[in-house]
Structures are given as structure tokens and as C-alpha cells.
Design a protein around this motif. Sequence first.
Motif, mmCIF file in Angstrom:
data_model
loop_
_atom_site.group_PDB
_atom_site.id
_atom_site.type_symbol
_atom_site.label_atom_id
_atom_site.label_comp_id
_atom_site.label_asym_id
_atom_site.label_seq_id
_atom_site.Cartn_x
_atom_site.Cartn_y
_atom_site.Cartn_z
ATOM 1 N N VAL A 158 0.838 -1.207 0.000
ATOM 2 C CA VAL A 158 0.000 0.000 0.000
ATOM 3 C C VAL A 158 0.869 1.251 0.000
ATOM 4 N N LEU A 162 0.863 4.234 -2.793
ATOM 5 C CA LEU A 162 0.628 5.645 -2.484
ATOM 6 C C LEU A 162 1.760 6.524 -3.026
ATOM 7 N N ALA A 210 -5.708 -2.445 0.088
ATOM 8 C CA ALA A 210 -6.350 -1.525 1.026
ATOM 9 C C ALA A 210 -7.834 -1.821 1.149
ATOM 10 N N CYS A 228 -9.067 4.414 7.401
ATOM 11 C CA CYS A 228 -7.788 4.709 6.769
ATOM 12 C C CYS A 228 -7.571 3.832 5.532
ATOM 13 N N CYS A 232 -7.491 5.087 1.636
ATOM 14 C CA CYS A 232 -6.380 4.829 0.710
ATOM 15 C C CYS A 232 -6.883 4.212 -0.588
#
Length: 489
Positions: A158, A162, A210, A228, A232
Amino acid sequence: MSAVAEGTAPPPSRPGRSALSLGLSHLAARGPAVPVVVTVLLLCVPAGSAGPGALPGVTPADVCSGVLVVWCAVRLLRRSPPRRATGRPAPRALTPLAVLVLGAPATAFAVTTAASADPAASLPGFVRYLQLFVLVPGAVLLSLRDARDARLVCGAVVLLALIEGGVGVVQACTGTGASYQGEHVRAVGTFGALDVMGMATAVSYGLVTALACGLNPPQGAGRWLRPCALGCAVALVVPLALSYSRGAWIATASACLLLLALRGVRTTVCALAAVLATGVVLVGGLGVATQELTQRARSITEVSDSPDRSVTDRYTLWGAAADIWRESPATGVGPKGFPEHRDAHAALELSSGSDTAGAGVPFQREPLLSPHNMYLLVLSEQGLVGTVALVGSWGALLVCGLRRLRDARRGGFTRRAVDCGAVATGLLVWQGVDFLYGDIGGPSTVLTALVLGVAAWWALSPDAGAETAGLHTDRRLGPVREPDRSPAR
């Protein structure tokens, strides 16, 4: 007389030293998974930054994956009985099922390489296939000992998504990305214009991971984890769209629909409504890449008279791969043999190459060296022998993974690792669908091998459900806790 007076009292504890010791112990406990995490994060290194002395096509992630395989082999050779002080199991050998699932493709690769017209020319392809589909997945399978190790790797995936997605959005907004229809607006991240699928693959993996963690948070996780993780997943939709990768779009949609369906109809309807509303706001209301996205999505089903030349080339290459296979149906023409036989079987509509420019790369023509379909690539180069072995291996991983996920949802030994099972299953489905529109190649291919390793760990490892120190697995009795052997007081 008191113990202090006798001088037998232990020295006073130092909080700083205890915290440091605890941190080092925690790092050592996660030690086997650290090389896997490092390999994932090394993919953030920009393409072409390996240095002048590096071998062409070899990235830092490739080197680290090789180190991972060697280190795992050394651990297996030097394995010792489990330490009773920690209860952690020693590195175990592969189970018979794992040997069969990973060994069948390796045997098939060797047979097709030996049967090719030029085994020496096919040898580099054999090594690459062995690395990506046998050695690296097997090393990941042996390195991940419990659900906590797997979650550490998922977090790294993840984080990579990002970072790459953030770089890609900046490229699309500032016009510094890869060339797309004459404008440098295609998000490619740090992978560069020569690997336009790299960022799309990394972002898709992160999005699926995610979403799976958000829909299936681990037991005892903080309340912050679900919002969260879902946040994401939503944020990664933007760079995925700006990658203009049709295969990644279709594969991500398929994997996400599966994960949502496993949670129930209500969750699926709510999620689809949220995605539709977000798309209307971004594309319809704000006009974010409206024309480009619409044209790219429409080109998926267009074959003739298409404004997107890549669609015609793709279907032409598919036909050439099928014709090559018909000439050698059993063992194919050998690994790395497709480019040599392509022109003799391709139709006249096939272009000489694809245009590449932007993201720091000058304009150049890249040759079409593969059919952009992994199944047809294996079929043409390795025939039915390689295809049945490799696809059968992936099918076995999917079946075993779904069965274990079903048992986990019913409260079996793996009930605490439902999130890991959802991640592994979603990523495997994504890869299976994406291989219909793409194949191996480029720096991101190492990430594919690591993902297959996570799926193999969930499907084949007897310790996939353990996440507590002192817990090991007996194949007949299930989870067994080591007895406390400390002296009675």
C-alpha cells in the motif's frame, strides 16, 4: 534479612534500555519478512538509476529478490529446532502440496527449454520464468511465518502504491508524464515511459490490498484502520484512472467486485453507488480528463477503425501467438522465442512498434516483443506443457486460497487472518484477469512474483492463520501452544 541486605536483589531496570531491547526484539521477530518488504519498497527507485555498471534490465528490486532467494535457501539449510524461549517455529521445508504446485511449472519450463530449436537462446527466458513463478514465490512462502508478517508486506504494498500514485498524479497535472495522444499526461510514476504498466500495476495492487483490509479489518485492530484503509483505496482510484491502462481497470474492477461480493449484497450496492457518485463528480462535474478517459474506455471493445492503434496491434499479436502455437502445440517455440516467429505469422495490420516518449525519455519506437497476453505468450512459447503446468499452478492457488478463506469466515484456525486471505485472493484474481491484457516485463514484474508468493503463503502454508508468539501448527491437531516449561514458584 531482606533480599536487598543479602545483596541478591536484581539491578534496577532502565526504562530506556528496556524500550530499546523491546524494539530490537520486535524487529528480530519480524526478521524473515524484512527482505520481502525491502524488495517491495526498492521498486520506488526510479528507473535507470542502478548505475553505469549495472546489467541492462536488472533493477535493485531484481537484485534484492535474488538475495531473498539465496538467504531463504541458507536458512533452510541451517534450520534448527524451534526455540522454546520464544515458541517461534524454525523455517520449515515446503509441504508436499507446495512442492507439487511450485515444482510442476519448474519442470515444464525445463522441458520446453530443452525442446526448443535453440536451447541456449531460450535459457535466459527459462531463468526469468523460474525466478518469477517458482523461486521468488517460494521464498516469500517460506519467509512469511504468520499473519503479522503478511500484514507487514501488505502495508509495504500500500505504501508503494501511495508513493507511485502520488508521483503519477503530479506527472498528469504538470504535464511531465508519459506521452498520450501527443500530450505528456499519462501517469507512470517512477517506472518511466518504458514501463507504462508499472505504476498501474503497483497502484492496483495497493488499491485491492487496502480495500480488502478495510472490508475485513483484523480482530483487535484499532478503529482507525477501516476508514484509513478505505480512504487509501478511494485515493488510489485517481492515479489508476490517470494511468490510462485498460487492462488494469478491468482487473481492478473484477477483484474489487469479488471482495465486495464476499462481504454481501448490501456492501456491494453501497460501494458501487459511492464509486458512481465519485466518478460523476470528478469527471462530469470537475471535468477531470473527461475526453481522454471516455475515449480510452470506449476503445476496449473497438477493433477496426479505432482511434487507438494499440487495440488493433493487440488483437493482431494475439492472432500471431495462436498461429505460432499451432505449429508447435506440445512444447511451443521455447522461452523468448515469440519475437523471432512473430513476423512470419502476424497480419499486415501490425505496426512496427509503439511510440514512447515523456517522463524523461526521448521519443523512440519500442518493438512489440510479446502478444500482451500472458496466456497466449506461454502457449506460443511453451505449448500445452508449459501452459497447463503454469495455469494449473495458479488455479490450485486460487482454489486452495478460496477454501481457506471460506474456512476462516466460518471460524476455523485462520479466522484471525481473514484480512490476509481476502488480500491474497483479491490479488490473485486481479493477476489472473490482468494477464488477459498484459504479460511479464519491466521492473514491476518482481512485484508480481512477490504477490504470487503472498497468495502461495495463504493457500499452501500450514502456519497462515497463526499470529501469536508461542503458537505453531500441527498438521493433524491444528494450532497447538507450546507448554510453559518455566520452573514452578
